[in-house]
Motif scaffolding. Structure first.
Motif, PDB file in Angstrom:
ATOM      1  N   THR A 397       0.705  -1.368  -0.054  1.00  0.00           N
ATOM      2  CA  THR A 397      -0.206  -0.400   0.116  1.00  0.00           C
ATOM      3  C   THR A 397       0.938   1.395  -0.019  1.00  0.00           C
ATOM      4  OG1 THR A 397      -1.533  -0.949   1.107  1.00  0.00           O
ATOM      5  CG2 THR A 397      -1.363   1.089   0.991  1.00  0.00           C
ATOM      6  N   ASP A 398       1.674   1.118   0.377  1.00  0.00           N
ATOM      7  CA  ASP A 398       2.926   2.950   0.783  1.00  0.00           C
ATOM      8  C   ASP A 398       2.822   2.478  -0.603  1.00  0.00           C
ATOM      9  OD1 ASP A 398       2.296   3.020   3.378  1.00  0.00           O
ATOM     10  OD2 ASP A 398       3.993   1.623   4.215  1.00  0.00           O
ATOM     11  N   ALA A 399       3.845   2.183  -1.200  1.00  0.00           N
ATOM     12  CA  ALA A 399       4.939   2.407  -2.133  1.00  0.00           C
ATOM     13  C   ALA A 399       3.395   2.428  -3.218  1.00  0.00           C
ATOM     14  CB  ALA A 399       5.203   0.904  -3.177  1.00  0.00           C
ATOM     15  N   ARG A 400       2.474   1.677  -2.991  1.00  0.00           N
ATOM     16  CA  ARG A 400       1.588   2.315  -4.558  1.00  0.00           C
ATOM     17  C   ARG A 400       0.857   3.783  -4.488  1.00  0.00           C
ATOM     18  NH1 ARG A 400      -1.348  -1.009  -7.327  1.00  0.00           N
ATOM     19  NH2 ARG A 400      -1.061  -2.887  -6.547  1.00  0.00           N
ATOM     20  N   SER A 401       0.768   3.869  -3.145  1.00  0.00           N
ATOM     21  CA  SER A 401       0.462   5.363  -3.034  1.00  0.00           C
ATOM     22  C   SER A 401       1.227   5.897  -2.988  1.00  0.00           C
ATOM     23  CB  SER A 401      -0.051   5.516  -1.269  1.00  0.00           C
ATOM     24  OG  SER A 401      -0.560   6.589  -0.955  1.00  0.00           O
ATOM     25  N   VAL A 402       2.238   6.234  -3.010  1.00  0.00           N
ATOM     26  CA  VAL A 402       3.725   7.253  -2.667  1.00  0.00           C
ATOM     27  C   VAL A 402       3.403   7.219  -4.779  1.00  0.00           C
ATOM     28  CG1 VAL A 402       5.867   7.112  -3.262  1.00  0.00           C
ATOM     29  CG2 VAL A 402       5.060   6.670  -0.788  1.00  0.00           C
ATOM     30  N   ARG A 403       3.632   5.781  -5.193  1.00  0.00           N
ATOM     31  CA  ARG A 403       4.495   6.340  -6.396  1.00  0.00           C
ATOM     32  C   ARG A 403       2.700   6.894  -7.836  1.00  0.00           C
ATOM     33  NH1 ARG A 403       4.096   0.766 -10.485  1.00  0.00           N
ATOM     34  NH2 ARG A 403       6.395   0.169 -10.177  1.00  0.00           N
ATOM     35  N   GLN A 404       2.039   6.838  -6.774  1.00  0.00           N
ATOM     36  CA  GLN A 404       0.870   8.118  -7.340  1.00  0.00           C
ATOM     37  C   GLN A 404       0.470   8.973  -7.478  1.00  0.00           C
ATOM     38  OE1 GLN A 404      -1.742   5.914  -9.596  1.00  0.00           O
ATOM     39  NE2 GLN A 404      -2.252   8.683  -9.973  1.00  0.00           N
ATOM     40  N   THR A 405       1.654   9.373  -6.245  1.00  0.00           N
ATOM     41  CA  THR A 405       1.385  10.948  -5.195  1.00  0.00           C
ATOM     42  C   THR A 405       2.581  11.552  -5.750  1.00  0.00           C
ATOM     43  OG1 THR A 405       0.818  10.073  -2.951  1.00  0.00           O
ATOM     44  CG2 THR A 405       1.519  12.683  -3.334  1.00  0.00           C
ATOM     45  N   ILE A 406       3.318  10.622  -6.676  1.00  0.00           N
ATOM     46  CA  ILE A 406       4.511  11.376  -6.938  1.00  0.00           C
ATOM     47  C   ILE A 406       4.152  11.198  -8.979  1.00  0.00           C
ATOM     48  CG2 ILE A 406       6.645  10.617  -8.589  1.00  0.00           C
ATOM     49  CD1 ILE A 406       7.330   9.273  -6.055  1.00  0.00           C
ATOM     50  N   LYS A 407       3.792  10.446  -9.179  1.00  0.00           N
ATOM     51  CA  LYS A 407       2.845  10.792 -10.894  1.00  0.00           C
ATOM     52  C   LYS A 407       2.068  11.866 -11.025  1.00  0.00           C
ATOM     53  CE  LYS A 407       2.185   7.265 -13.276  1.00  0.00           C
ATOM     54  NZ  LYS A 407       2.011   5.510 -13.763  1.00  0.00           N
ATOM     55  N   ASP A 408       1.151  12.450  -9.952  1.00  0.00           N
ATOM     56  CA  ASP A 408       0.307  13.272  -9.598  1.00  0.00           C
ATOM     57  C   ASP A 408       0.787  14.867  -9.345  1.00  0.00           C
ATOM     58  OD1 ASP A 408      -1.565  11.488  -9.949  1.00  0.00           O
ATOM     59  OD2 ASP A 408      -2.298  11.413  -7.738  1.00  0.00           O
ATOM     60  N   ARG A 409       2.247  14.702  -9.321  1.00  0.00           N
ATOM     61  CA  ARG A 409       3.196  15.529  -8.813  1.00  0.00           C
ATOM     62  C   ARG A 409       3.035  16.285  -7.727  1.00  0.00           C
ATOM     63  NH1 ARG A 409       6.635  16.857 -13.458  1.00  0.00           N
ATOM     64  NH2 ARG A 409       5.950  16.045 -15.091  1.00  0.00           N
ATOM     65  N   LYS A 410       2.033  15.639  -6.478  1.00  0.00           N
ATOM     66  CA  LYS A 410       2.115  16.434  -5.481  1.00  0.00           C
ATOM     67  C   LYS A 410       3.125  17.268  -4.713  1.00  0.00           C
ATOM     68  CE  LYS A 410      -1.664  15.467  -5.089  1.00  0.00           C
ATOM     69  NZ  LYS A 410      -3.065  14.317  -4.504  1.00  0.00           N
ATOM     70  N   LEU A 411       3.322  17.517  -4.112  1.00  0.00           N
ATOM     71  CA  LEU A 411       4.605  18.829  -3.646  1.00  0.00           C
ATOM     72  C   LEU A 411       4.507  18.617  -2.202  1.00  0.00           C
ATOM     73  CD1 LEU A 411       3.238  21.798  -4.952  1.00  0.00           C
ATOM     74  CD2 LEU A 411       5.090  20.933  -5.669  1.00  0.00           C
ATOM     75  N   ASP A 412       3.975  17.467  -1.259  1.00  0.00           N
ATOM     76  CA  ASP A 412       3.806  17.502  -0.126  1.00  0.00           C
ATOM     77  C   ASP A 412       4.989  15.724  -0.031  1.00  0.00           C
ATOM     78  OD1 ASP A 412       1.900  16.075  -1.265  1.00  0.00           O
ATOM     79  OD2 ASP A 412       0.881  16.147   0.541  1.00  0.00           O
ATOM     80  N   VAL A 413       5.316  15.508  -1.077  1.00  0.00           N
ATOM     81  CA  VAL A 413       6.604  13.919  -1.104  1.00  0.00           C
ATOM     82  C   VAL A 413       7.632  14.714  -1.212  1.00  0.00           C
ATOM     83  CG1 VAL A 413       7.798  12.134  -2.743  1.00  0.00           C
ATOM     84  CG2 VAL A 413       5.142  13.027  -2.971  1.00  0.00           C
ATOM     85  N   PRO A 414       8.319  13.902   0.154  1.00  0.00           N
ATOM     86  CA  PRO A 414       9.807  14.502   0.354  1.00  0.00           C
ATOM     87  C   PRO A 414      10.875  14.601  -1.001  1.00  0.00           C
ATOM     88  CG  PRO A 414       8.933  12.182   1.479  1.00  0.00           C
ATOM     89  CD  PRO A 414       7.789  13.113   1.285  1.00  0.00           C
TER      90      PRO A 414
END
Length: 653
Positions: A397-414
């Motif tokens: 779940t963690d990896a899938r969520s982070v991948r999607q967040t990165i692809k959505d170009r969210k700014l809160d990814v460290p």
């Protein structure tokens, strides 16, 4: 504390000899194919490798496959190039290839570094240092020594030095501590005492909430002594409306002061393309439009007369040797370079490919985490096949969520999405059934692999390492360990200099000096020293008898990591070559809160005696001001002079 590559290589060789039977490690071989054949219980891995010398291929079968080939496998995608002349590509280098500014051109020009963070700041600082050294070292000066570095990045970052204060702020005076105690950056950042709270510590993976992001900015700014606006370049400053997003960092002793001095020019934006046309040099097109840009409009500009480009644009790891079936099972996504495969929490296992495991396959891996990842793999695949219930779930779940967040170009990814070292090492150690050694360091202190053992009482080499770290912490707290290193780093750059001269000799009038001083970094001219400055000062000397005239001085300052000392040397008549020894400073702590770190020295320079006293007033990791007083006595000299150095505000005289 910061070993070069050859020392790391020697450590790994020693480790292999001590713990691995002969013949286990096969060198000079490259894996070109790995495919899994059979069911999850009895299936085997067929691995094909090639000898890099003979080119002979070998095919072998194994029960399990551990991928430890590294996440930073090869350079990331290249920047678009247009109208390039034949052979000019060698002057566009990835940060992993870059070694020498001289390889770009014999002539002076702009060196453009593309990309921020760890690689970008290191590449920019390295290029600037080579330029500074070429300009201020003995010997014939190269034409490229007049080059400048232009650093293009989309998001501001903090340039952390290698040694930072563990107590930068003093609540008793509600201000920065003028004489903080210093430690290597890892021992400060990864101190479990900063976590607070009760109960087990777990890793924070993925997106960072605004409150935690703001705390991160505040902590880093306390270490640095501010938000970096003192460099004179707002491109490095995170604006109030952006500190709700995670802070990005680089590690460099030199970067910030090269910016303040104008040798590095930071530029907010993204590089769209590199073109050449009929000119020998390049043009680099930059677009500035983001939350961090200094304008709300889409601003496009070009950097011309560029002699070389360093692409610090990241890495990609596609694991080409894995078969298509295995990649599909791992949900491979080539468009997401930061999370190409979906693995369980901690980036170790895959439920869909149970006989594969990964070590260090994530952004920014540390040895402590990799060591514990290896222990968990051994537990799962060992005779007893034990794993904690939480890890048995092999949840992605963690990896899938982070991948999607990165692809959505969210700014809160460290900057590194699995960078919580303290949380990871605590969580993995608990899962592996290891105990943390708190007997020597207490429940606080920095975390590192040797603190975690199956039985604390076993001791051995791990206990020795814990003792060595405890000694470092003690010497930092009670003595002046690393203060000389921090002071020497802080001296870099340009200072406003005021000097008062009091003569006690009837034939020599008193006076004052006002001018500018520079500490120019350069390669040490003697290999026993770790760092070196050419010191220059220029200004006006005004005597009490009314006479005034230009005055200049040249010295060489050196730092030795072996004994943590700073020494000063005379410069020869050419103004750059090291001459005779002049002085050495011994640091000691002040007796009150109103003074910075103190240092003293004494040297007999025939036929006179020079006694020095210094004070270094810190603001976080940086020097805010420092003073040097010399008292000189002898048959022909009898005077004292007190010099104070204060930072020059960029853009002022």
């Amino acid at each position: 504390m910061f070993p070069p590559a050859w020392q790391v290589g020697r450590y790994l060789e020693t480790y292999a000899k001590k713990f691995l039977p002969p013949g286990i490690v096969k060198l000079n071989r490259r894996v070109i194919a790995a495919d899994f054949d059979g069911d999850d219980q009895t299936g085997m891995w067929n691995v094909t490798s090639v000898d890099q010398t003979s080119r002979e291929e070998t095919r072998q079968s194994f029960d399990y496959l551990v991928v430890a080939s590294g996440f930073f496998h090869r350079a990331g995608p290249r920047i678009r190039q247009t109208q390039m002349q034949h052979g000019s590509g060698k002057r566009i280098q990835h940060s992993t290839q870059f070694r020498d500014v001289a390889s770009f051109s014999e002539d002076a020009g702009k060196i453009v570094v593309v990309g921020g963070g760890i690689s970008g700041s290191e590449a920019a600082a390295t290029a600037a240092f080579q330029i500074s050294s070429a300009k201020h070292s003995p010997g014939q000066q190269s034409k490229w020594a007049d080059s400048k570095v232009y650093h293009v990045f989309d998001r501001p970052f903090y340039a952390l030095p290698r040694f930072v204060p563990q107590d930068p702020y003093n609540p008793a005076i509600q201000d920065f501590n003028l004489s903080p105690k210093f430690l290597p950056v890892d021992l400060t950042l990864y101190n479990i005492g900063r976590r607070g709270g009760d109960g087990p510590i777990t890793a924070s993976i993925g997106q960072v909430p605004p409150s935690k992001a703001e705390q991160g900015h505040e902590f880093i700014r306390s270490l640095l002594g501010g938000d970096q606006r003192g460099t004179g370049r707002m491109e490095l400053v995170s604006k109030p409306d952006t500190i709700k997003y995670p802070a990005f960092t680089g590690i460099s002793d030199l970067y910030a002061e090269f910016v303040r001095d104008g040798l590095i020019f930071p530029i907010n934006g993204r590089v769209e393309s590199i073109s050449q046309g009929q000119s020998q040099n390049f043009s680099v097109d930059v677009v500035s439009q983001s939350l961090w840009a200094n304008t709300d409009q889409k601003d496009k500009s070009s950097l011309n007369e560029v002699t070389g480009v360093i692409e610090a644009t990241g890495f990609q790891s596609h694991l080409e040797y894995l078969s298509a079936n295995v990649k599909q099972a791992l949900e491979y996504d080539p468009s997401c370079l930061r999370v190409p495969f979906l693995l369980s929490r901690g980036s170790i296992f895959s439920e869909r490919v149970p006989k594969i495991a990964f070590v260090g396959f994530y952004e920014g891996p540390f040895w402590g985490v990799m060591d514990l990842q290896s222990k968990l793999i051994a537990q799962r695949w060992g005779p007893e096949g034990t794993l904690p219930d939480e890890l048995k779930k092999l949840d992605i779940t963690d990896a899938r969520s982070v991948r999607q967040t990165i692809k959505d170009r969210k700014l809160d990814v460290p900057q590194f999405w699995m960078a919580d070292y303290v949380g990871l090492i605590e969580e993995f150690a608990r899962d592996a059934g290891l105990q943390r050694d708190d007997a020597t360091l207490g429940k606080g202190g920095p975390l590192f692999p040797s603190r975690y053992r199956e039985k604390i009482e076993d001791g051995g080499d791990a206990a020795v390492v814990v003792g060595e770290v405890a000694d470092v912490l003690q010497r930092s707290e009670k003595e002046s360990l690393y203060v000389a290193a921090a002071a020497f780093r802080g001296m870099q750059g340009t200072w406003t200099l005021h000097r008062k001269i009091d003569s006690r000799h009837p034939s020599m009038p008193s006076g004052s000096f006002k001018g500018t001083a520079h500490f120019h970094p350069r390669n040490p001219t003697d290999p026993i020293y770790s760092a070196e400055y050419l010191y220059t000062e220029d200004g006006t000397l005004t005597m009490t008898n009314g006479m005034a005239f230009p005055a200049t001085r040249r010295y060489v300052y050196r730092y030795s990591e072996l004994d943590d000392t700073i020494t000063a040397w005379f410069a020869e008549e050419d103004g750059v070559t090291v001459g005779n020894f002049f002085n050495k400073w011994d640091f000691y702590a002040p007796s009150d809160l109103e003074h910075g770190w103190l240092a003293k020295g004494s040297h007999w320079c025939s036929p006179d005696t020079y006694k020095s006293n210094c004070e270094f007033r810190f603001r976080g990791a940086g020097l805010e001001t420092f003073g040097i007083t010399y008292d000189v006595s002898g048959p022909k000299k009898d005077y004292s002079h007190e010099s104070w150095y204060s930072r020059q505000i960029p853009g002022t005289v």
